[in-house]
Scaffold this active site. Structure first.
Site, mmCIF file in Angstrom:
data_model
loop_
_atom_site.group_PDB
_atom_site.id
_atom_site.type_symbol
_atom_site.label_atom_id
_atom_site.label_comp_id
_atom_site.label_asym_id
_atom_site.label_seq_id
_atom_site.Cartn_x
_atom_site.Cartn_y
_atom_site.Cartn_z
ATOM 1 N N LYS A 173 0.827 -1.205 0.000
ATOM 2 C CA LYS A 173 0.000 0.000 0.000
ATOM 3 C C LYS A 173 0.859 1.251 0.000
ATOM 4 C CE LYS A 173 -3.894 -2.072 2.328
ATOM 5 N NZ LYS A 173 -4.828 -2.035 3.455
ATOM 6 N N GLU A 189 -2.665 7.097 8.640
ATOM 7 C CA GLU A 189 -3.285 8.083 7.773
ATOM 8 C C GLU A 189 -4.462 8.734 8.478
ATOM 9 O OE1 GLU A 189 -4.202 5.614 4.384
ATOM 10 O OE2 GLU A 189 -6.248 5.340 5.071
ATOM 11 N N HIS A 233 -14.818 -4.715 7.913
ATOM 12 C CA HIS A 233 -14.053 -4.167 6.789
ATOM 13 C C HIS A 233 -14.103 -5.056 5.549
ATOM 14 C CE1 HIS A 233 -12.509 -1.024 9.386
ATOM 15 N NE2 HIS A 233 -12.225 -1.945 10.266
ATOM 16 N N ARG A 242 -6.439 -7.606 -9.815
ATOM 17 C CA ARG A 242 -7.115 -8.863 -10.169
ATOM 18 C C ARG A 242 -8.580 -8.552 -10.462
ATOM 19 N NH1 ARG A 242 -10.214 -9.215 -5.605
ATOM 20 N NH2 ARG A 242 -9.219 -8.481 -3.711
#
Lengths: 482, 167
Positions: free
Chosen positions: A102, A186, A221, A280
């Site tokens: 990430k 973040e 999530h 993908r």
């Protein structure tokens, strides 16, 4: 199954692979050939690149479609395919590697001029560093595993006092789940929406986007309901072009080919921030197929065969509205705990505008080894309200006995006024669950009782509880036969 | 005829009178409902039920002697016994006795939230078990005292294995 269907339509023979517990699975029945690749544990079967390549070589397969999950985003596997001379149906291993972390994806996005959530670009080295970063971007902040996904190693922190213990637990969870304790920070966006963009590129440098999907309905999530278009686009039509162009700028940085998805967070005002790229096919690709009329899997195969993408951006039109529900063997009333067992009856919905991608059948046992996803039910309607009505109807047709599923949750959700109003955010389902209760229907209960009494008349004759005794005897006999 | 019906652990009494292809029913539980019903088995374990004119398709799946019954969006576990049978009464007596907390599926004991001898209330979390990569906190079915703990943290448990007894 989805891939086998596309191959059938293209008259290309298919080879399925299966682990010991999946011998009876539907993809094995449906494929032209099927090869066992090891025991139930996915680390020794579906995650074993060596076994997969052996299976390809034994059957003379020219290409491998990695599906989703397992090795679909594994650069090393894609690389060993190419070294073995077998085409990996997906992007190049270099693209997967560049987008795999990430933090590196984020650097690419910044270089491409795409907006990202304020935060660090690298893993946090120390608590002191975490403190100063969090203070500079402002609380609340989110800690995330650099190698992660699916919510593992993720912690929200509302104040500095919580930072130290959250950092420690996020790092140790990330270490256990992904073998890397690298964690970054973040800014936490309040009530964010999960919006993602489908891209499709060929191996000759041409790439287009197929619009967005909204996947804000999540539990732990993980997405459970997805739709196209996002209700946000209905309010602000120029957003699709903006977010689509941002996605393409990022994808072009890695010369992306084949199907891929760029995930963004959007706030309620439509400001969006790049999160990560899934290199993908996505589980939720059917909603895009419904609305654009483009067969993504077929294009994946054609692109992998070296064909040029014959579609230009202006060829892509978005028609109507599609919704997908992920049907899981799990109990929404008990914290979504997985429900093991054998399927009794299994009746899938059909009729206009309904598609059910599933791999199960009556008598099939939900394997405890894998994700308990039973089916993906998707519908199309001329408008979002029509799609919601159609989904309700399809859910009412769907009948599964023997195990607990999340179907009742979706039925409730489709009648929820906030869902209907498109007021979505990633905590929507958590909040919805506080009021969720399976609806009580006395008439249905009576129907159940009468049918059960009809099936068990033995218990009614004489009062010796014969039915129960007989079933115990039968069970005893069955156990002797084992 | 009179039947004792157990639906999801709740007890009902059912009065059923057959007349031709239909029957008159009276179901008593928390409240009473009565009416006329018509019932046809259209495939093994699949029934078309008309309550008055209201149409239901009911699916019954027999699993280890228990009837798993699905109609509309409802799914119920049903067992049927003759009203004179004492089993239901015995079951209630058992509920007053010790309660075993069993693993629902194969898994691993992550954490014991209580120690032997602890007093617990009904619904209190007592043990955390991980299965299918999911952690599930199991709750005490009744108020009482933790009489025995049969597993340790880190232990692997089989489906149905008794892990704890609350008295």
């Amino acid at each position: 199954m989805r891939v086998i269907r596309a191959l059938r339509e293209m008259q290309i023979p298919s080879v399925a692979v299966f682990s010991e517990v999946d011998r009876g699975a539907r993809h094995v029945q449906m494929a032209d050939e099927a090869v066992p690749i090891g025991p139930a544990a996915s680390s020794e079967s579906y995650l074993s690149g060596v076994r997969l390549l052996e299976a390809a070589q034994v059957t003379g397969a020219e290409a491998i479609h990695p599906g989703y999950g397992f090795l679909s985003e594994n650069a090393a596997f894609a690389r060993s395919c190419s070294e073995a001379g077998i085409k990996f149906i997906g992007p190049s291993w270099q693209s997967i590697e560049q987008m795999g972390s990430k933090t590196s994806a984020r650097r690419l996005a910044i270089a491409a001029g795409a907006p990202v959530v304020p935060g660090t670009e690298q893993g946090i080295g120390s608590l002191a560093e975490a403190r100063s970063v969090a203070a500079s971007i402002g609380y609340p902040v989110l800690l995330k595993a650099a190698a992660g996904g699916g919510g593992k190693g993720m912690r929200s922190v509302t104040s500095e006092a919580e930072l130290e213990s959250a950092l420690r637990s996020a790092a140790s969870e990330a270490e256990r789940a992904f073998g890397s304790g690298e964690v970054y920070i973040e800014k936490l966006i309040g009530r964010p929406r999960h919006i993602e963009v489908q891209v499709l590129g060929d191996e000759h440098g041409h790439i287009i986007h197929l619009g967005e999907r909204e996947c804000s309905i999540q539990r732990r999530h993980q997405k459970v309901v997805e739709e196209c278009p996002s209700p946000l686009m209905l309010r602000n039509p120029s957003l699709r072009q903006d977010i689509g162009e941002a996605a393409l700028r990022i994808a072009r940085r890695v010369n992306y080919a084949n199907a891929g998805t760029l995930e963004f967070l959007a706030d309620q005002d439509g400001r969006f921030y790049f999160l990560e790229m899934n290199t993908r096919l996505q589980v939720e690709h059917p909603v895009t197929e419904w609305v654009t009329g483009i067969d993504l899997v077929r294009w994946q195969i054609r692109i992998a065969a070296g064909e040029k993408l014959s579609l230009d951006q202006h060829d892509v039109q978005w028609n109507g509205s599609a919704i997908e529900c992920r049907v899981y063997a799990e109990d929404p009333a008990n914290n979504f705990f997985p429900s093991a067992g054998r399927l009794g009856h299994y009746i899938e919905p059909s009729g206009p505008g309904v598609r059910c991608d599933s791999g199960v059948y009556p008598g099939w046992t939900v394997p405890i080894e894998y994700d308990p996803l039973l089916a993906k039910l998707s519908v199309w309607g001329e408008s979002r309200p029509a799609a919601i009505q159609r989904m309700r109807r399809a859910l009412e047709e769907y009948r599964i006995s023997g195990i607990t599923t999340n179907l009742p949750l979706f039925e409730q959700l489709m009648t929820d006024p906030h869902f209907a109003a498109g007021q979505l955010h990633t905590s929507f389902l958590d909040e919805f669950m506080t009021t969720f209760a399976a609806p009580a229907d006395t008439s249905a209960l009576i129907a159940c009782v009468l049918a059960a009494a009809h099936l068990r008349p033995a218990a009614t004759n004489g009062g010796e509880e014969k039915g129960a005794v007989n079933s115990w005897r039968a069970a005893g006999r069955r156990s002797l036969l084992r | 005829m009179k039947l004792r019906v157990d639906v999801d652990g709740e007890s009902y009494s059912l009065d059923l009178e057959r007349n031709g292809s239909g029957s008159a029913y009276c179901l008593q539980g928390k409240e009473e409902s009565r009416g006329a019903a018509s019932l046809v088995e259209i495939a093994p374990g699949v029934f078309s039920v008309l309550l008055g004119h209201q149409s239901f398709t009911v699916y019954i799946f027999e699993n280890n002697g228990v009837l798993d019954v699905v109609a509309a969006s409802q799914r119920h576990t049903v067992s049927i016994a003759d009203a004179r049978d004492r089993a239901a009464g015995n079951k209630q007596a058992a509920a007053a006795g010790p309660a075993e907390i069993r693993a629902q599926m194969p898994g691993k004991v992550i954490k014991l939230l209580v120690t032997a001898g602890a007093t617990v209330h009904a619904g209190q979390g007592v043990i955390v078990v991980e299965a299918m990569k999911m952690q599930n906190e199991m709750k005490s079915p009744k108020a009482g005292v933790v009489a025995r703990i049969r597993v340790q943290e880190g232990a692997t448990v089989a489906a149905g294995e008794a892990m704890m007894v609350v008295e």
